[in-house]
Design an enzyme around this catalytic site. Structure first.
Site, PDB file in Angstrom:
ATOM      1  N   ARG A  85     -11.169  -4.305  -7.371  1.00  0.00           N
ATOM      2  CA  ARG A  85     -12.159  -4.835  -6.442  1.00  0.00           C
ATOM      3  C   ARG A  85     -13.103  -5.723  -7.244  1.00  0.00           C
ATOM      4  O   ARG A  85     -13.214  -5.588  -8.464  1.00  0.00           O
ATOM      5  CB  ARG A  85     -12.948  -3.703  -5.774  1.00  0.00           C
ATOM      6  N   LYS A  92     -14.719   2.998  -6.173  1.00  0.00           N
ATOM      7  CA  LYS A  92     -15.070   3.454  -4.833  1.00  0.00           C
ATOM      8  C   LYS A  92     -14.825   4.962  -4.717  1.00  0.00           C
ATOM      9  O   LYS A  92     -13.782   5.460  -5.115  1.00  0.00           O
ATOM     10  CB  LYS A  92     -14.224   2.708  -3.797  1.00  0.00           C
ATOM     11  N   HIS A  98     -11.295 -11.080  -2.251  1.00  0.00           N
ATOM     12  CA  HIS A  98     -10.646  -9.770  -2.115  1.00  0.00           C
ATOM     13  C   HIS A  98      -9.164  -9.922  -1.778  1.00  0.00           C
ATOM     14  O   HIS A  98      -8.389  -8.972  -1.951  1.00  0.00           O
ATOM     15  CB  HIS A  98     -11.346  -8.942  -1.037  1.00  0.00           C
ATOM     16  N   ARG A 153      -6.735  -8.876  -4.500  1.00  0.00           N
ATOM     17  CA  ARG A 153      -6.356  -7.453  -4.566  1.00  0.00           C
ATOM     18  C   ARG A 153      -5.286  -7.146  -3.526  1.00  0.00           C
ATOM     19  O   ARG A 153      -4.331  -6.414  -3.809  1.00  0.00           O
ATOM     20  CB  ARG A 153      -7.597  -6.597  -4.342  1.00  0.00           C
ATOM     21  N   HIS A 160      -6.722   4.256  -3.933  1.00  0.00           N
ATOM     22  CA  HIS A 160      -6.876   4.697  -2.542  1.00  0.00           C
ATOM     23  C   HIS A 160      -6.837   6.221  -2.468  1.00  0.00           C
ATOM     24  O   HIS A 160      -5.978   6.856  -3.085  1.00  0.00           O
ATOM     25  CB  HIS A 160      -5.758   4.132  -1.658  1.00  0.00           C
ATOM     26  N   TYR A 163      -0.064  -2.378   3.527  1.00  0.00           N
ATOM     27  CA  TYR A 163       0.607  -3.424   2.754  1.00  0.00           C
ATOM     28  C   TYR A 163       2.120  -3.368   2.920  1.00  0.00           C
ATOM     29  O   TYR A 163       2.807  -4.366   2.662  1.00  0.00           O
ATOM     30  CB  TYR A 163       0.235  -3.294   1.267  1.00  0.00           C
TER      31      TYR A 163
END
Length: 416
Positions: free
Chosen positions: A232, A257, A363, A366, A389, A398
């Protein structure tokens, strides 16, 4: 003005609800009122209490399909919000002084809990929006109804995304729980923002290369790490010198994150350019030391345990800003990393120079990293770990993009 079914129907007509569903919304509310013995066809409509709403929904769950129960539940929430929004009671006198104290106290408590400065600004912004929504109503008189109405307002009238509504919810839960000392989590049951499923914008490999070629130094290195390692933007900018392992070709992402650490890839193509970049950064670091500038910002716990660590080379920013800035919390003049807006502007200019018309942003690099790995046949769990994630469902989006290329389905119109 008295509430009526006609007014409620007019209100529904203004909302993004399918036309065929609107009569059912009215029907569900009428059934709920009849079920609770509160049907008053010619008099002012009254709200449905929280207990009666929950009992009615449980009753429906034994007789109807789940989608019908969900529709009825949303109808009742909209009805209660409609009743609340058109009440004729005189507004309370604003209490600006109390709100000033509330915001100062919220700021103090957030810093006490070591929340990031970005989170602090976001939470304070939502508290100010909530203050405006309630017309600066005295904080001691705020109720769960005010909270519910604000969240519903965001979903129904502002039509925000679910993530935005959840952000507001987190900010106001903090306000109620830690500042106002009211735990109303169980009472919050607002209309939820509608999920808008949109596939992320992904660039082709050659498009990524063209964009990176048009990004000036050192922004092309930041973009390269985002695409080559799935970082990120905030993760790339927060990298320290010690987070890059040239021998193992790895990058350690600290406090990403969800405040989680993870290891990702250092692209082979970036190893030499990044090493040359570090020699230039070293010169800036030595200048800071010669000028006896304060050390760079460290997490609170580390700063207390190792007060001089901010002056060490290993903790120096990988992408330091050429200019000094004022730390907004301590008012200390020190070196910060490059600002996100400068990288975003560099990417947008590079996108235009590359002649790419896609509505991409930084972004998207990514997104492209994840999609291209899946196209290359890497397992989705591997991609999940590299992206950081928490849930595999987040990474699954994706697969839709990758599958479109892998299948290479030919339209029947193009067949001979």
């Amino acid at each position: 003005m008295k509430n009526s079914w006609h007014n409620f129907t007019d209100y529904l007509n203004k909302l993004p609800i399918p036309e065929k569903a609107k009569p059912f919304y009215v029907s569900w509310v009428k059934k709920a009122l009849c079920w609770t013995n509160k049907a008053q066809k010619k008099s002012e409509l009254s709200p449905i209490s929280e207990n009666n709403r929950k009992r009615f929904i449980k009753f429906l769950e034994t007789r109807y399909e789940p989608w019908q129960v969900a529709q009825a539940e949303e109808a009742i929430k909209l009805y209660n919000y409609f009743i609340s929004s058109v009440q004729t009671s005189s507004p309370e006198k604003p209490d600006q002084a109390a709100w000033s104290y509330i915001k100062e106290e919220a700021c103090r408590l957030m810093r006490l809990r070591h929340l990031s400065y970005r989170t602090e600004k976001t939470y304070l912004s939502w508290i100010e929006k909530f203050q405006k929504f309630t017309n600066s109503k005295a904080p001691v008189r705020l109720t769960a109804r005010d909270f519910q109405d604000f969240l519903t307002h965001l979903a129904v009238e502002r039509r925000v995304a679910p993530s935005t509504q959840n952000q507001a919810l987190n900010a106001l839960v903090f306000l109620y729980k830690h500042v106002l000392q009211q735990d109303i989590t169980a009472a919050i049951d607002a209309v939820r923002a509608r999920e808008r499923r949109r596939l992320p914008v992904v660039l082709e490999k050659e498009e990524v290369e063209r964009v990176l070629q048009h990004m000036p130094y050192p922004y092309h290195l930041i973009g390269g790490l985002m695409y080559g390692g799935g970082l990120r933007l905030s993760e790339a900018l927060n990298l320290r010198v010690k987070d890059v392992n040239f021998e193992k070709r790895q990058i350690l992402v600290r406090a990403g994150k969800g405040d989680k650490d993870r290891v990702t890839i250092l692209p082979e193509k970036l190893a030499d350019p990044l090493w040359e970049h570090l020699q230039k950064v070293r010169q800036l670091y030595e200048f800071d030391r010669e000028e006896n500038l304060p050390g760079i910002h460290l997490p609170e716990a580390l700063a207390r345990k190792y007060p001089n660590a901010g002056k060490e080379w290993g903790w120096y920013w990988l992408f330091p800003s050429p200019k000094l800035s004022v730390d907004p919390r301590t008012l200390t003049v020190r070196r910060h990393h490059l600002y996100p807006t400068s990288v975003q502007r560099a990417f947008k200019r590079a996108l235009a120079k590359a002649g790419i018309e896609k509505p991409a942003n930084v972004h998207s690099l990514r997104h492209s990293f994840a999609t291209h790995l899946l196209e290359a046949g890497y397992h989705i769990r591997t991609v999940q770990e590299l992206l950081g994630h928490k849930h595999i469902q987040t990474t699954m989006i994706y697969t839709h993009l990758a599958r479109q290329k892998l299948l290479k389905v030919q339209s029947p119109l193009d067949r001979e």
